[in-house]
Design an enzyme around this catalytic site. Structure first.
Site, PDB file in Angstrom:
ATOM      1  CG  ASP A 390      -2.340   0.382   0.864  1.00 28.27           C
ATOM      2  OD1 ASP A 390      -2.646   0.452  -0.332  1.00 28.27           O
ATOM      3  OD2 ASP A 390      -3.150   0.610   1.777  1.00 28.27           O
ATOM      4  CG  ASP A 443      -8.147   0.174   2.574  1.00 25.35           C
ATOM      5  OD1 ASP A 443      -7.005  -0.295   2.566  1.00 25.35           O
ATOM      6  OD2 ASP A 443      -8.476   1.173   1.921  1.00 25.35           O
TER       7      ASP A 443
END
Length: 540
Positions: A390, A443
């Site tokens: 990420d 997420d």
């Protein structure tokens, strides 16, 4: 659901497909603003340091108000007013030559000069148009995206008029009106958008609620039979051991190798999207999303209904290929297909986010019933890889690709106006640009795998609420998401790698609690002796 042996294979196939789809959804793990450009990356100089402004291009054709278009201002030139009433309406004129690289034979005095990108730099175009008396410059990009207009190295532009870029299709529309002899008038203004809208609160509740619902789904759908193992894909009122074994086989137990391959595959898919994103590519994702959403929605409705009504699947019908299926399950399937088709057909409407979120939430609930982490060792490998993934694709990738790969893909650049579907969205009501706050499926799914493991561990080891791990991880996830939005605010709307905050607040909390309680070794190697460790009974 189908009850024949062939239907079991179909459910297994559906489960594998949903997991494939979640790999496709993993790239979109940045909380990104869909109309925000990187103001820090583009170079500045003493005479060329304006902040990029999002611009509303209001236009009238033969006195009739046309569609509002969006644009972006340059590093140079005058700043635009924030309010519509402060803007100045001016007639639009096509420059001749159209590239604005030499004096125009068309009269530009008191008008907005339309120029095409290319041949010379942006400052030269603006200076020539200004010398011709233009009130502003509207530069038509050669692609379906906005480009950050900066000054060439060493240039000291003397531009005091606004310079705005629009995408190719908008420029072609305005140019067509002008060449057909119509009168076109244009007005620029740049309303200020809030960095944080109160919609983030609703998105926060949606994400946390999805996580909680998905990790407690086994308890929700088996409320009347707490001691009965959860049948993830075929939640029927049956105590038949063979059916339960089939369901258990359909569960995917992630190992260390699989965790690493999972993240590498997601990175590869992300790069492919970055380089080859187009309308047809987005349509492929939309179709895949609809198929996965139908599977997820069907699973959620049938399992929930079956837990409340044990007789609703008694009546069955034989179908070719599918074998014997319950009438209730078939009706639900048709409803889910119709729902997905309706969403796909109306995906550009203002209310389409509701259907997208429903399909996405159902998909994630189903995925978290299909995939399991056996222990903290695998969770550490998976979440640490995702943590680096990420951060790299949001913050470091601009050094290699000139743009943040994650944010570019999540925003849907080069997609021809189509939007990436693998996101939960919530509209920003107080935003004059009518944008969305977004959170990627990854997420929720990455931390959700760990939280699901914590729930199973607590249940199998008869831990209470406070002396267990589940409730603390849910609280940690909520705080991690809060820190994500705080980072979004402090970085003035720049898209954030949410796992940067979520991994420490979930995996970090697990390791700290386990260390303090002396259970880290148990959690680290939990379930390694046999797969039955994750499904043993909670009875004494």
């Amino acid at each position: 659901m189908p009850s024949s042996s062939s239907s079991t294979h179909l459910r297994a196939f559906a489960g594998a497909f949903v997991l494939f789809l979640v790999i496709a959804s993993v790239p979109f793990t940045a909380v990104a603003d869909d109309v925000k450009w990187d103001d820090q990356r583009a170079p500045k100089s003493d005479s060329c340091r304006n902040s990029f402004q999002l611009v509303k291009v209001k236009n009238w054709v033969d006195g009739k108000e046309g569609k509002m278009y969006g644009g972006m201002s340059a590093r140079f030139g005058s700043m635009l007013p924030e309010k519509l009433e402060e803007g100045v309406k001016s007639p639009a004129v096509l420059s001749n030559p159209i590239d604005c690289c030499s004096s125009s034979t068309s009269k530009l005095s008191g008008s907005i000069a339309l120029c095409e990108r290319g041949t010379c730099d942006f400052t030269t175009k603006a200076e020539i148009a200004q010398s011709g008396g233009a009130n502003g410059v509207l530069i038509i990009n050669e692609e379906e995206e906005l480009f950050e207009m900066v000054c060439e190295n060493g240039t000291m532009p003397n531009v005091s008029i606004p310079v705005v870029m629009i995408i190719k299709s908008v420029g072609e529309t305005l140019s067509k009106s002008l060449t057909s002899g119509k009168t076109v008038e244009i007005l620029f203004y740049s309303p200020v958008r809030p960095l944080i809208d109160y919609s983030v609160g609703f998105l926060w509740m949606m994400a946390v609620g999805t996580l909680v619902c998905a990790t407690l789904w086994a308890d929700i759908t088996n409320a009347d039979q707490p001691d009965e193992p959860y049948n993830e894909l075929s939640p029927k009122a049956s105590s038949n051991a063979g059916v339960e074994n089939d369901a258990d086989k359909e569960v995917v137990h992630i190992d260390v190798k699989g965790a690493i391959i999972f993240v590498i595959t997601a990175s590869t898919f992300l790069v492919l999207l970055f380089f080859f994103m187009s309308t047809w590519f987005i349509w492929v994702l939309i179709v895949l999303f609809c198929i996965g959403g139908v599977q997820g929605m069907h699973n959620c409705i049938v399992s929930l209904a079956s837990s409340k009504c044990r007789n609703c699947e008694q009546k069955t019908v034989k179908l070719p290929l599918f074998g014997e299926s319950s009438i209730f399950s078939l009706v639900v399937l048709l409803f889910c297909v119709a729902f997905a088709i309706f969403w796909a057909a109306t995906r550009r409407e203002a209310y389409s986010w509701i259907g997208q979120d429903i399909l996405g939430i159902c998909l994630m609930i189903t995925v978290l019933q299909l995939a399991r982490l056996p222990n903290i060792k695998v969770a550490t490998v998976l979440l640490c890889c995702a943590f680096v993934y990420d951060i790299f694709w949001v913050f470091i990738s601009p050094l290699i690709f000139k743009k943040s790969v994650m944010i570019t893909v999540a925003r849907g650049d080069k997609s021809g106006g189509e939007a990436i579907p693998m996101l939960l969205r919530f509209p920003r009501p107080s935003d004059p640009w009518a944008g969305y706050d977004m959170i990627g499926f990854g997420d929720i799914l990455f931390p959700g795998l760990l939280v699901s493991f914590a729930r199973r561990f607590d249940k199998e080891n008869k831990k209470g609420i406070l002396d267990g791990y589940y409730i603390w991880l849910v609280v940690g996830y909520g705080f991690g998401l809060f820190f994500t939005y705080l980072g979004l605010y402090l970085m003035k709307g720049h898209g954030q790698p949410a796992l940067l905050y979520l991994v420490p607040c979930t995996l970090g909390v697990t390791i700290l609690l386990a260390t303090k309680r002396g259970e880290l070794k148990t959690l680290w190697s939990y379930g390694t002796d046999s797969d039955s460790d994750l499904s043993r009974s909670t009875e004494a």
